[in-house]
Design an enzyme around this catalytic site. Structure first.
Site, PDB file in Angstrom:
ATOM      1  N   ALA A  87      -6.714  -4.681   7.537  1.00 57.38           N
ATOM      2  CA  ALA A  87      -7.611  -3.563   7.242  1.00 57.38           C
ATOM      3  C   ALA A  87      -8.916  -4.028   6.596  1.00 57.38           C
ATOM      4  O   ALA A  87      -9.784  -3.205   6.315  1.00 57.38           O
ATOM      5  CB  ALA A  87      -6.916  -2.563   6.325  1.00 57.38           C
ATOM      6  N   ASP A 130      -0.839  -6.130   9.198  1.00 57.32           N
ATOM      7  CA  ASP A 130      -1.816  -5.081   8.916  1.00 57.32           C
ATOM      8  C   ASP A 130      -3.124  -5.764   8.511  1.00 57.32           C
ATOM      9  O   ASP A 130      -3.164  -6.477   7.502  1.00 57.32           O
ATOM     10  CB  ASP A 130      -1.282  -4.200   7.773  1.00 57.32           C
ATOM     11  N   LYS A 182     -13.094  -0.120   6.664  1.00 53.43           N
ATOM     12  CA  LYS A 182     -13.806  -0.789   5.581  1.00 53.43           C
ATOM     13  C   LYS A 182     -14.879  -1.726   6.085  1.00 53.43           C
ATOM     14  O   LYS A 182     -15.991  -1.719   5.574  1.00 53.43           O
ATOM     15  CB  LYS A 182     -12.815  -1.567   4.706  1.00 53.43           C
ATOM     16  N   TRP A 187       0.854  -1.206   0.000  1.00 54.04           N
ATOM     17  CA  TRP A 187       0.000   0.000   0.000  1.00 54.04           C
ATOM     18  C   TRP A 187       0.883   1.248   0.000  1.00 54.04           C
ATOM     19  O   TRP A 187       1.851   1.317   0.756  1.00 54.04           O
ATOM     20  CB  TRP A 187      -0.902  -0.040   1.242  1.00 54.04           C
TER      21      TRP A 187
HETATM   22  C1  LMR Z   1      -6.695   2.736  -0.320  1.00 56.39           C
HETATM   23  O1  LMR Z   1      -5.745   1.954  -0.351  1.00 56.39           O
HETATM   24  O2  LMR Z   1      -7.150   3.258  -1.352  1.00 56.39           O
HETATM   25  C2  LMR Z   1      -7.370   3.058   0.992  1.00 56.39           C
HETATM   26  O3  LMR Z   1      -6.726   2.358   2.017  1.00 56.39           O
HETATM   27  C3  LMR Z   1      -7.508   4.517   1.244  1.00 56.39           C
HETATM   28  C4  LMR Z   1      -6.226   5.233   1.501  1.00 56.39           C
HETATM   29  O4  LMR Z   1      -6.165   5.966   2.488  1.00 56.39           O
HETATM   30  O5  LMR Z   1      -5.272   5.113   0.726  1.00 56.39           O
END
Ligand code: LMR
Length: 397
Positions: free
Chosen positions: A213, A211, A246, A130
């Site tokens: 999420a 993590d 989420k 991410w």
């Molecule tokens: C994403 O990956 O799009 C979400 O987790 C929102 C973000 O804050 O990036």
């Protein structure tokens, strides 16, 4: 003081959110930011959340501070959800929990603890991971290194390369793992791969930082926590950053928790006192509203059942969109295999097209995904699936 500051570009996800908002074309399709959307393209407030908010409004008697560790009732409810009620680490009193502003707050808090315990520690993150993992962790002073993760050709985890890399890491290296619904690829570890990884992590004395999420948006609430629960039962130390954005749809309320599993209750107490000091120095106390809502839902039998059903609906919709996207792409792009999309889990998949093709999708067809071709499947709707598949075919032609 500030006149010499240079402007910086927004990160890939934030930049895309702004570009999508500015696009006036009625056909536009948002596969960018990772928020769940229903078939009308909306991100609804869950009914269980609304009902819990009503209860909260009626029963709350004060807005006085809760404390740097957050609400004990929320933390305990999250421990039960994340670990499962009879988890051995909970029974052995090895878990300490800190409510945090979102999963981001939990990640940052965990990173601060790592820096305090092991200054100069290296966190090994999946390639890719991410986009915000790197600034969140390196902002706490930690070094970041990638480990091999995605096999682009098959859309699955490059498990041999991953384990080979883990097998060479020095003791006390930190490995950041995604519990499920890997962001950005959708490629998850299987249960047998989690077991294999556990043996390596244990032998090499690595610290897992997990993590989570998307609990409940992949296979199910229990299934998505499989690896996390296994590691926390079998290893002396684990950090888990958990987000309620989420699965409870509480994005802007910023609800998260950091669970620290320590070797002993005494070590847990010492680390928890450090976490309290770190939280105090960053945000002092976490916001309470969303956490109270989660606590109400998780501790009320009827609301919990309703939430689980709403979560299951979201999960089923995403899985349905995955199969439908594969079907539509097979008809518009028969020369290319997109079946990996149906094998992956959670909101994201890498479509596997080039940055130039992603930009052509955006510029000519108003279909928005990040430059690396990460798409949020939940942004698709019955009415735009065919449009999306034709747009992909045109940029691939
Ligand atoms: C994403 O990956 O799009 C979400 O987790 C929102 C973000 O804050 O990036």
């Amino acid at each position: 003081m500030f006149e010499n500051l240079e402007p910086v570009v927004a990160d890939a996800i934030l930049g895309l959110m702004a570009a999508f908002r500015a696009d006036a074309d009625a056909r536009k399709v948002d596969l960018g930011v990772g928020v769940y959307r229903d078939d009308r393209g909306e991100t609804p407030v869950l009914d269980a959340v609304r009902r819990a908010e009503e209860l909260l409004l009626r029963s709350q008697t004060t807005k006085a501070y809760v404390g740097p560790a957050g609400s004990p009732g929320f933390n305990q409810a999250m421990e039960q959800l994340v670990f499962g009620a009879s988890h051995p680490a909970l029974a052995a009193k090895r878990v300490r929990s800190m409510q945090a502003p979102g999963g981001c707050g939990a990640l940052r808090l965990g990173a601060e603890l790592i820096r305090l315990a092991a200054p100069g520690a290296v966190v090994h993150v999946s390639n890719p991971t991410w986009v915000n993992h790197v600034p969140l962790l390196s902002g706490a002073g930690l070094k970041i290194q990638p480990y091999p993760y995605l096999d682009v050709a098959s859309g699955a985890v490059q498990f041999e390369a991953m384990t080979a890399a883990f097998g060479k890491l020095p003791p006390r290296s930190v490995v950041l793992l995604h519990a499920s619904c890997h962001n950005p690829t959708g490629a998850d570890l299987s249960q047998s791969q989690w077991r294999e990884l556990l043996a390596i992590v244990r032998t090499r004395e690595l610290l897992p930082f997990i993590d989570m999420a998307y609990q409940g948006l992949g296979e199910g609430v229990e299934e998505d926590a499989f690896g996390l629960r296994l590691f926390c039962a079998q290893l002396p130390e684990v950090l888990c950053a958990v987000s309620c954005s989420k699965n409870f749809g509480l994005y802007r309320e910023r609800v998260g928790v950091l669970h620290l599993v320590s070797a002993s209750p005494a070590a847990g107490n010492a680390a928890a006192s450090q976490l309290v000091r770190s939280a105090r120095s960053m945000w002092s106390m976490p916001p309470d509203h969303g956490g109270s809502v989660v606590q109400i839902i998780l501790t009320d039998q009827a609301l919990r059942a309703q939430w689980l059903e709403e979560l299951a609906q979201m999960r089923r919709r995403i899985q349905g969109l995955r199969s439908e996207a594969v079907r539509q792409l097979a008809s518009t792009c028969p020369q290319r295999d997109f079946t990996f999309i149906a094998r992956q889990r959670g909101m994201f998949s890498y479509l596997g097209i080039t940055t130039a093709q992603v930009r052509a999708l955006r510029e000519h067809h108003h279909v928005y995904m990040t430059d690396d071709s990460r798409m949020n499947l939940a942004g698709l709707r019955r009415e735009n699936l065919a449009y999306f598949a034709q747009a992909v075919a045109q940029v691939l032609a």
